[in-house]
Design a protein around this motif. Structure first.
Motif, short mmCIF file in Angstrom:
data_model
loop_
_atom_site.label_atom_id
_atom_site.label_comp_id
_atom_site.label_asym_id
_atom_site.label_seq_id
_atom_site.Cartn_x
_atom_site.Cartn_y
_atom_site.Cartn_z
N TYR A 7 0.84 -1.20 0.00
CA TYR A 7 0.00 0.00 0.00
C TYR A 7 0.88 1.25 0.00
CZ TYR A 7 -3.33 3.52 1.60
OH TYR A 7 -4.08 4.66 1.70
N SER A 8 1.95 1.25 0.82
CA SER A 8 2.83 2.41 0.92
C SER A 8 3.53 2.68 -0.41
CB SER A 8 3.89 2.19 2.00
OG SER A 8 3.27 2.02 3.23
N ILE A 9 3.98 1.60 -1.08
CA ILE A 9 4.67 1.78 -2.37
C ILE A 9 3.70 2.39 -3.38
CG2 ILE A 9 5.74 0.53 -4.31
CD1 ILE A 9 6.85 -1.44 -2.14
N ARG A 10 2.49 1.84 -3.40
CA ARG A 10 1.48 2.34 -4.32
C ARG A 10 1.17 3.82 -4.02
NH1 ARG A 10 -3.81 1.95 -3.44
NH2 ARG A 10 -5.10 2.57 -5.19
N GLU A 11 1.01 4.11 -2.73
CA GLU A 11 0.73 5.49 -2.31
C GLU A 11 1.88 6.43 -2.68
OE1 GLU A 11 -1.89 7.31 -0.31
OE2 GLU A 11 -2.79 5.80 -1.61
N GLY A 12 3.10 5.92 -2.56
CA GLY A 12 4.28 6.71 -2.92
C GLY A 12 4.22 7.13 -4.37
N PHE A 13 3.94 6.18 -5.26
CA PHE A 13 3.86 6.49 -6.70
C PHE A 13 2.69 7.42 -7.00
CE2 PHE A 13 6.75 2.92 -7.12
CZ PHE A 13 7.60 3.37 -8.12
N ILE A 14 1.54 7.14 -6.35
CA ILE A 14 0.36 7.98 -6.57
C ILE A 14 0.65 9.42 -6.11
CG2 ILE A 14 -2.05 8.39 -5.84
CD1 ILE A 14 -2.40 5.34 -5.79
N GLY A 15 1.34 9.54 -4.98
CA GLY A 15 1.69 10.87 -4.45
C GLY A 15 2.53 11.66 -5.43
N ARG A 17 2.50 11.33 -8.66
CA ARG A 17 1.65 11.70 -9.79
C ARG A 17 0.73 12.87 -9.41
NH1 ARG A 17 -1.94 7.09 -11.40
NH2 ARG A 17 -3.41 8.29 -10.16
N ARG A 18 0.25 12.85 -8.15
CA ARG A 18 -0.65 13.92 -7.70
C ARG A 18 0.06 15.26 -7.66
NH1 ARG A 18 -2.80 10.49 -3.11
NH2 ARG A 18 -4.67 9.56 -3.96
N ALA A 19 1.31 15.26 -7.20
CA ALA A 19 2.04 16.53 -7.07
C ALA A 19 3.12 16.60 -8.16
CB ALA A 19 2.65 16.61 -5.68
N ARG A 20 2.66 16.65 -9.42
CA ARG A 20 3.60 16.57 -10.54
C ARG A 20 4.63 17.69 -10.52
NH1 ARG A 20 -1.17 15.44 -13.34
NH2 ARG A 20 -1.39 13.25 -13.88
N LEU A 21 4.16 18.92 -10.26
CA LEU A 21 5.06 20.08 -10.31
C LEU A 21 6.13 19.97 -9.21
CD1 LEU A 21 5.76 22.81 -11.63
CD2 LEU A 21 4.30 23.89 -9.90
N ALA A 22 5.66 19.66 -8.01
CA ALA A 22 6.61 19.53 -6.88
C ALA A 22 7.61 18.42 -7.16
CB ALA A 22 5.84 19.24 -5.60
N THR A 23 7.12 17.30 -7.74
CA THR A 23 8.01 16.18 -8.08
C THR A 23 9.06 16.62 -9.09
OG1 THR A 23 6.18 14.67 -7.72
CG2 THR A 23 8.02 13.81 -8.99
N PHE A 24 8.58 17.35 -10.12
CA PHE A 24 9.49 17.83 -11.16
C PHE A 24 10.56 18.74 -10.55
CE2 PHE A 24 10.52 21.33 -14.07
CZ PHE A 24 11.19 20.62 -15.06
N ASP B 92 -7.22 15.74 -1.72
CA ASP B 92 -6.74 15.28 -3.02
C ASP B 92 -7.14 13.82 -3.30
OD1 ASP B 92 -5.18 14.23 -1.04
OD2 ASP B 92 -3.25 14.76 -1.93
N ARG B 93 -8.09 13.31 -2.51
CA ARG B 93 -8.52 11.93 -2.72
C ARG B 93 -10.04 11.85 -2.85
NH1 ARG B 93 -4.07 8.62 0.59
NH2 ARG B 93 -2.55 10.26 0.48
N ASP B 94 -10.51 10.74 -3.37
CA ASP B 94 -11.96 10.61 -3.52
C ASP B 94 -12.57 10.06 -2.21
OD1 ASP B 94 -11.63 7.85 -3.54
OD2 ASP B 94 -11.70 7.69 -5.72
#
Lengths: 285, 216
Positions: A7-15, A17-24, B92-94
């Motif tokens: 779950y944490s790994i999945r959440e890490g990747f999703i996070g 994607r959610r904060a694209r600008l900050a990630t960039f 930011d979540r559903d």
């Protein structure tokens, strides 16, 4: 792997994607910082390499008495070979010296003096551990005391100047490296902290619903690792391109061991992980 | 089940609670009434162990404020549901992700999580909005999501801090109906409010807080 970790790994990747600008921004700042650090690293390696090559080529010139016969020269060669710290000797006969003079200066001493005025000599190379100021002086004195030796010449001033200036350059380079490293750590940790600042409400909510610190922290640490690793990979690629371009122009100067290119990736992973860990401490109660 | 004994709490120079003595029994509905700044929210935060008392003791189930460790607190919070006036949802979540988060945090298998979340969303009447993002919801819907999240771990007590403070009268009535239904199922509720009308319409024990004390 437990469900929580997946779950944490999945959440890490999703996070990410959610904060694209900050990630960039985070990946860019890590990549720029590590590219600068890689350049400094390459510079340091090459300065040291150049100095080693130059100093390694420096030898003593041991001039032989004009009156010494063949057996005396062989005895002298034997004594020199047996001395501690002497790595290699090379005998240059009077005829060889004359030939070298003719080639290098384009003049024939025989025409000027009527005979060969050049003495025979030995080129003596000391082993690396003996190339210190005191040991060089000791060797010069002991060689000068050997019967049959006329004069010993060594450009010790040049040698020590190179030593001093190269050390100075390495110190300056090292200080600059540390400044850039400190700037990189600050930049990366602040970028990560800004990213986490935007997430502070979420972190508070996660704590309210009973998530453990470890559970909250894990996705952000995974994000830090991914961002650091990617930033490091970009820096590694940039350093490789730089070396590739310079290698084409200065084939003898730049030679970097392949595993050195992995240093920015490793450093990126450490920076990303540590930056997230430190940043999170501020927001976790 | 919840016991506050001679609880004192100071914030800076302001003495917020002065020797609070109260308890909430299993299945009870208790209203904490009082004006803003009276210390209602502080009591809820003490029960939730976001704060620890300067003096006195807060006991919630098996957890005692005098012996609780930072490792115990997440475990305690999984047994307590909590809703706030400002909903405190992950923006930011559903809806589904907001409710399921509390279950993922406790390591419940994904298959069970889906079943439980669908069940609790049906209970609060939000099945049709399960994949809606939080900013797309109305105030009443957000509070129902917060309630679903609070209930999904089947808590023994629900703490509600002005849960209707941001809602219109229609949504307030809806939320109160939901709270009563939850309470009838056996979940104790400790609700902070300053809405006198609301308290008069719903049967429950009223504790009035004045100047950091329980008024008798």
């Amino acid at each position: 792997m437990s469900r929580n970790y997946l779950y944490s790994i999945r959440e890490g990747f999703i996070g990410l994607r959610r904060a694209r600008l900050a990630t960039f921004l985070c990946i860019s700042s890590i990549a720029v910082s590590l590219t600068l650090l890689s350049v400094f690293l390459l510079l340091t390696i090459n300065i040291q390499k150049m100095v080693r090559i130059f100093q390694g080529r420096m030898t003593f010139e041991v001039f032989v008495d004009q009156g010494l016969d063949e057996s005396g020269i062989q005895d002298l060669a034997r004594i020199l070979r047996s001395m501690e710290g002497i790595e290699k000797i090379n005998y240059i006969s009077r005829d060889a010296a004359l030939e070298t003079f003719r080639t290098e200066f384009g003049q024939d001493p025989l025409e000027i003096y009527g005979e060969n005025p050049l003495p025979a000599s030995f080129q003596v190379k000391l082993a690396r551990p003996f190339m210190t100021q005191n040991r060089i002086r000791e060797r010069i004195q002991s060689i000068q005391g050997i019967p049959g030796v006329d004069e010993v010449i060594f450009h010790d001033k040049l040698y020590h100047s190179i030593d001093r200036y190269s050390n100075l350059i390495i110190v300056i380079d090292g200080v600059l490296f540390l400044i850039v490293l400190a700037a990189a750590i600050l930049l990366v940790s602040n970028t990560i902290r800004l990213t986490l600042f935007a997430q502070r409400k979420n972190i508070e909510i996660m704590e309210l619903v009973g998530a453990t610190r470890g559970f909250i922290r894990r996705p952000y640490l995974i994000q830090g690792l991914i961002q650091g690793g990617l930033g490091g990979l970009i820096a590694c690629l940039a350093a490789w391109i730089l070396v590739f371009i310079l290698h084409a122009r200065l084939p003898n100067l730049l030679e970097v061991p392949a595993h050195w290119f992995l240093a920015p990736v490793f450093l990126g992973l450490v920076l990303g992980y540590a930056g997230s860990w430190i940043g999170l401490k501020k927001f976790l109660s | 089940m919840i016991q506050l004994s001679d609880v004192w709490y100071r914030y800076g120079n302001h003495q917020i609670l002065c020797g609070i003595q109260m308890q909430v029994r299993p299945g009870e509905l208790v209203f904490l009434m009082g004006p803003s700044g009276a210390g209602k929210s502080t009591i809820l935060r003490l029960v939730h162990m976001e704060l620890l008392p300067d003096r006195g003791r807060v006991v919630v189930a098996d957890f005692d404020s005098q012996t609780v460790t930072s490792r115990d607190i997440p475990i305690l919070r999984r047994k307590i549901g909590v809703v706030f006036q400002d909903f405190k949802l992950l923006e930011d979540r559903d809806v589904y992700e907001n409710v399921s988060y509390a279950l993922f945090a406790t390591g419940v298998p994904r298959r069970k999580i889906k079943k439980k979340v669908f069940q609790v969303l049906a209970e609060v009447g939000l099945s049709h909005k399960r994949y809606a993002m939080v900013p797309e919801l109305s105030g009443g819907e957000k509070q129902r999501v917060a309630l679903a999240r609070a209930l999904v771990n089947e808590p023994f007590v629900l703490l509600a801090d002005e849960p209707t403070g941001n809602l219109d009268s229609e949504n307030t009535a809806e939320i109160m109906k939901l709270l009563q239904r939850i309470n009838r199922r056996g979940t104790a509720i400790l609700m902070a409010t300053h809405n006198e009308d609301l308290v008069q319409k719903v049967p429950g024990r009223i504790l009035r807080i004045r100047e950091g004390k329980i008024a008798t």
